[in-house]
Enzyme design. Structure first.
Site: not given
Ligand code: ASP
Length: 358
Positions: A118, A139, A172, A89-90
């Site tokens: 590498k 991320r 987040h 999703r993100t």
């Molecule tokens: N998608 C959210 C996160 O990246 C929640 C989860 O992974 O549970 O933190």
């Protein structure tokens, strides 16, 4: 205005979040984030502005002419999506947000396909991305990496903004923004979010979305927070100290049914067992009473909402999915709009969009 070029990494990293905040904003006159790293960067005025901009973008995007206008706003910009931790999703919602604004994107989703494999350091990889892109959406399982990279890039010959799309167990911020946007929309015709009761349930210790949303909620008046979890996964001391310092009312509990009957929003989370120090340790915790099902649904008020950052395992029974109070599907779509708003505002286009003729 504080600037990351005027402070050493050592000094900056030892500041409190409150102390770091001014260094991450665009200017003293306009405290919109340049680097978005943590939830404490957002106050109520900023949240209101971002929710208004999201509403505006979603409205403009309804017509073909409007959508084409938006696609032109940042058509000259490129963004790198650097996700070295799993995401559906993100990743997709940032990608879609960039597409709405016409931003061209590139991505690395697996360090094994990049030069990190590498032996290149993450720092060097990110510097490389900044040569080709105008923003990095990242991320990482590493807690302080986005912050370190923000300082590095601001002090490089190509300073570009960083947007934290999930940093370790820590924060987040864009998930918290979409959660706030969802709550604001859910209650906008029912008296607003001030004065509400929000329950968090599940793995509150390691859930970064819980930490970020709990902080953001302190911007609203008299919102009480209830933390429902097995004692091993109860919310951490840093969150409690923050709430104490802000004078926010909260309660720790292990009774989801009782909490459901008094809450305006129930925010369920999955057990974050990828962070187990010893493999399988989460499985030994009895989580059976921390699941939302038909009984909890029956206790929930008629205007209340059920939320989840997703992915879900079995913390919300599928029988709840078609209930009008289930907000988790809408949360996802709201995420795309508020991320588009944040990215547009990061590039200084809030007023252009708010005041355009569409
Ligand atoms: N998608 C959210 C996160 O990246 C929640 C989860 O992974 O549970 O933190």
């Amino acid at each position: 205005m504080a600037n990351l070029t005027e402070i050493s990494w050592k000094e900056f990293s030892s500041l409190s979040l409150e102390g770091k905040r001014p260094y991450l904003m665009q200017s003293a006159e306009d405290p919109m984030p340049y680097h978005t790293l943590f939830a404490q960067q957002f106050d109520r005025a900023l949240l209101d502005r971002l929710c208004a901009l999201s509403n505006r973008i979603r409205f403009i995007n309804k017509s073909k002419e409007g959508a084409l206008y938006l696609k032109n706003v940042l058509a000259h910009k490129r963004a790198m999506l650097y996700f070295s931790q799993p995401s559906s999703r993100t990743f997709l919602s940032h990608l879609a947000a960039c597409q709405i604004l016409g931003i061209t994107t590139g991505s690395v989703r697996d360090a094994a396909t990049a030069s990190e494999f590498k032996g290149e350091s993450r720092e060097d990889s990110i510097r490389t991305f900044s040569s080709y892109f105008d923003m990095i959406i990242m991320r990482s399982p590493e807690q302080g990496l986005a912050e370190k990279m923000s300082w590095e890039l601001s002090n490089s010959s190509r300073p570009i903004p960083i947007l934290n799309a999930g940093s370790g167990k820590d924060q987040h911020p864009t998930q918290a923004l979409l959660d706030i946007y969802t709550l604001v929309r859910s209650f906008e015709e029912k008296g607003g979010l001030d004065g509400r009761v929000v329950t968090f349930c599940g793995d509150l210790l390691r859930g970064r979305t819980v930490r970020s949303l709990s902080y953001l909620l302190t911007n609203f008046k008299d919102v009480k927070q209830i933390f429902v979890a097995p004692k091993e996964l109860q919310v951490s001391d840093d969150v409690k100290s923050f709430l104490d310092a802000k004078g926010v009312k909260y309660e720790l509990s292990d009774d989801l049914k009782a909490a459901s009957s008094v809450s305006d929003a129930v925010y369920m989370t999955r057990i974050q067992d990828e962070w187990d120090t010893n493999k399988g340790e989460s499985a030994k915790i009895d989580t059976s009473r921390f699941k939302f099902g038909a009984e909890e649904l029956a206790l929930l008020g008629k205007d209340a909402v059920i939320m989840h950052p997703l992915p879900r395992r079995d913390e919300i029974a599928t029988c709840c999915d078609h209930d009008p109070r289930a907000m988790y599907w809408r949360q996802m779509r709201n995420g795309m709009w508020i991320r588009a708003a944040l990215i547009a505002a990061t590039f200084g286009h809030e007023r252009t969009i708010m005041e355009c003729g569409y």
